[in-house]
Motif scaffolding. Structure first.
Motif, short mmCIF file in Angstrom:
data_model
loop_
_atom_site.label_atom_id
_atom_site.label_comp_id
_atom_site.label_asym_id
_atom_site.label_seq_id
_atom_site.Cartn_x
_atom_site.Cartn_y
_atom_site.Cartn_z
N ALA A 1 -31.09 -16.41 16.72
CA ALA A 1 -31.51 -17.52 15.66
C ALA A 1 -31.05 -18.89 16.07
O ALA A 1 -29.91 -19.11 16.16
CB ALA A 1 -30.72 -17.14 14.26
N GLY A 2 -32.03 -19.48 16.67
CA GLY A 2 -31.86 -20.89 16.95
C GLY A 2 -31.61 -21.22 18.41
O GLY A 2 -31.54 -22.33 18.67
N LYS A 3 -31.45 -20.27 19.35
CA LYS A 3 -31.02 -20.44 20.90
C LYS A 3 -31.66 -19.46 21.63
O LYS A 3 -31.95 -18.23 21.06
CB LYS A 3 -29.73 -20.57 20.73
N ILE A 4 -31.89 -19.66 22.69
CA ILE A 4 -32.22 -18.41 23.81
C ILE A 4 -31.07 -18.57 24.82
O ILE A 4 -30.59 -19.78 25.28
CB ILE A 4 -33.65 -18.76 24.59
N VAL A 5 -30.53 -17.49 24.88
CA VAL A 5 -29.14 -17.39 26.04
C VAL A 5 -29.82 -16.70 27.06
O VAL A 5 -30.57 -15.63 27.37
CB VAL A 5 -28.34 -16.57 25.16
N HIS A 6 -29.55 -17.43 28.30
CA HIS A 6 -29.86 -16.84 29.63
C HIS A 6 -28.84 -16.58 30.38
O HIS A 6 -27.85 -17.48 30.72
CB HIS A 6 -30.95 -17.83 30.48
#
Length: 121
Positions: free
Chosen positions: A62-67
């Motif tokens: 929710a609210g972010k993309i973690v790579h």
């Protein structure tokens, strides 16, 4: 949570798929607001001696993309390193959400400044 596992220059076997799913359960135990994840597993044939196995993940929360990405000589070791790094990133993101959601007065009370919080109110 939607999970997509793809392989570049390798076939994703059911054993690898199950291994990744079992490792991702640890992440969802710590943070249950995961929307979807996309895992990419690949093999780079640089030379005959230097075969490098890489694993990458894009985790949408929710609210972010973690790579996160990792590389090793063994695919399972690359997946293990990937999940360790991802676990740290998700815990850091969860802590940031908890810190931002509390008000300064609540933070002072949690840190032991009950008198200061009462005086400020």
């Amino acid at each position: 949570m939607n999970l997509t596992i793809s392989g570049h220059h390798l076939d994703v076997t059911p054993a690898i798929r199950e291994y990744v799913q079992n490792k991702l359960e640890r992440i969802t135990r710590h943070f249950d607001q995961v929307i979807d994840s996309h895992v990419i597993l690949c093999i780079d044939n640089l030379t005959e001696k230097e075969k490098r196995q890489k694993a990458e993940i894009n985790l949408r929360v929710a609210g972010k993309i973690v790579h996160v990405a990792s590389a090793a000589h063994d695919l399972y070791a690359a997946i293990d390193m990937l999940m360790d790094r991802l676990d740290r990133q998700v815990q850091k993101y969860k802590q940031m959400l908890q810190d931002h959601s509390s008000t300064p007065l609540k933070r002072m009370a949690n840190e032991g400044g009950e008198e200061e919080a009462a005086a400020a109110a």
